[in-house]
Scaffold this motif. Structure first.
Motif, short mmCIF file in Angstrom:
data_model
loop_
_atom_site.label_atom_id
_atom_site.label_comp_id
_atom_site.label_asym_id
_atom_site.label_seq_id
_atom_site.Cartn_x
_atom_site.Cartn_y
_atom_site.Cartn_z
N ASP A 48 0.83 -1.20 0.00
CA ASP A 48 0.00 0.00 0.00
C ASP A 48 0.87 1.25 0.00
N GLU B 258 -6.44 -6.36 1.54
CA GLU B 258 -6.16 -5.31 2.52
C GLU B 258 -7.39 -5.00 3.38
N TYR C 151 0.53 -6.76 1.69
CA TYR C 151 -0.64 -7.62 1.76
C TYR C 151 -0.53 -8.59 0.59
#
Length: 371
Positions: A311, A323, A317
């Motif tokens: 991110d 996420e 992730y």
């Protein structure tokens, strides 16, 4: 294949101490081990992966990141300053950007096996460091790609993007805006220009409008392909949207193939595409299709097997859709990790997700969402 090419040779240790060799030249990147191998062509984007022999699939446990999906901005005003009702990120006009300095810290941690980075942005002008980030990636032997919504895409932006990217996708949120953006990018010299089309029961009219126009709209004359992105109930799309039916999905496949429209699907949808393709009577197609040949180009979910998502703060992730879901509320800190493979890629949580993905690759296509 690497004859007369000067490059670097890196010794790598894969899962359970399996040895591998990574070769990196100006035009290609390749990894070789006993049962997991790949070759990536930096000029064409062609990526070939195999196992112990060319006729075998690679060992999924040995896979390391080949592709990275990195979000560098969460700022998006949507179309005509109206946020998209189906945005799985629920982005708005206020958000955060990943700076060039932060990106360099992230990039430094990633394994050298990365071949391409797909960048996630909102507004094309939201992150002032965007082009510096793209150039930094290119200068370090990795190919940058990006998806944009077409909003505020000027001829100047198009030329700058074409000079640094390997591929670009235009999201089909507004047909004319999308078609205009495709033309600007192909006029700027890009050949790998795709359209990303959100596919749900509620967006079928938008999908069919695109399919019916693609072979007649001169703006789309040099379009590479339409990529269908299936609904994931995340963000604003948690309510009000439903997966497209098998019957409607089949009609899309039949129409695209009979009208020679380049079409693809995100890897989440790979198993569903193959399942439905096999169920369509052969007489529905004008020309015979080779299902075995097509299957060679369909990659099911590769999250935590070959690809990573980070991110805008630099947290890992398994994929962007995961996420914030159960067990992945906060992700894993990449910037402050000591060794990406040991601390992130082979982290207990990542390996647990990898096991789920391996089980679902031949069935639903996703361990988290209904596809």
């Amino acid at each position: 294949m690497f004859k007369n090419e000067v490059g670097t040779v890196i010794q790598l240790e894969l899962f359970n101490k399996t040895k591998a060799v990574l070769l990196d030249t100006a035009h290609q990147k390749a990894l070789f081990s006993k049962s997991y191998n790949f070759v990536f062509d930096k000029r064409t984007g062609q990526h070939i992966r195999w196992g112990a022999t060319k006729d075998e699939d690679g060992d999924l446990w040995l896979g390391i990141p080949e592709l990275a999906d990195i979000e560098i901005s969460t700022i998006c005003h949507g179309i005509n300053n109206k946020p998209c009702s189906f945005c799985y990120k629920a982005n708005s006009g206020t958000g955060i950007n990943m700076s060039l300095d932060t990106f360099k810290k992230v990039f430094e941690k990633l394994p050298k096996s990365i071949t391409q980075i797909a960048f996630g942005i909102g507004d094309i002008d939201s992150n002032p460091d965007m082009f510096d980030i793209f150039q930094y990636v290119r200068d370090n032997g990795v190919i940058p790609n990006v998806t944009i919504n077409g909003w505020n895409l000027t001829d100047e932006y198009a030329k700058k993007l074409a000079n640094v990217l390997g591929a670009i996708a235009i999201s089909n949120y507004d047909y004319d805006l999308c078609a205009d953006a495709v033309k600007k990018m192909t006029d700027a010299g890009m050949t790998q220009v795709n359209i990303h089309n959100f596919l749900s029961a509620e967006s079928l009219s938008q999908t069919w409008k695109l399919l019916k126009h693609v072979n007649t709209d001169p703006r789309l004359e040099k379009l590479n392909a339409i990529v269908m992105l299936s609904l994931k109930k995340q963000g604003r799309a948690k309510t009000g949207f439903n997966p497209v039916s098998d019957e409607d999905f089949a009609e899309i496949i039949i129409y695209a193939m009979n009208n020679e429209i380049g079409i693809g699907f995100d890897s989440c949808t790979g198993p569903k595409f193959m399942r439905i393709l096999k169920s369509i009577p052969s007489e529905k197609f004008i020309n015979p299709i080779n299902i075995d040949n097509i299957s060679q180009y369909v990659e099911p979910c590769e999250s935590s097997l070959y690809s990573v998502y980070l991110d805008a703060t630099g947290r890992f992730y398994p994929c962007s859709f995961v996420e914030g879901t159960l067990g992945w509320e906060n992700g894993l800190d990449v910037i402050n990790c000591d060794d990406f493979l040991k601390d992130i890629w082979w982290n207990e949580r990542t390996l647990e997700f990898k096991t789920k993905v391996m089980k679902c690759r031949e069935c639903t296509g996703c361990p988290v969402f209904e596809i």
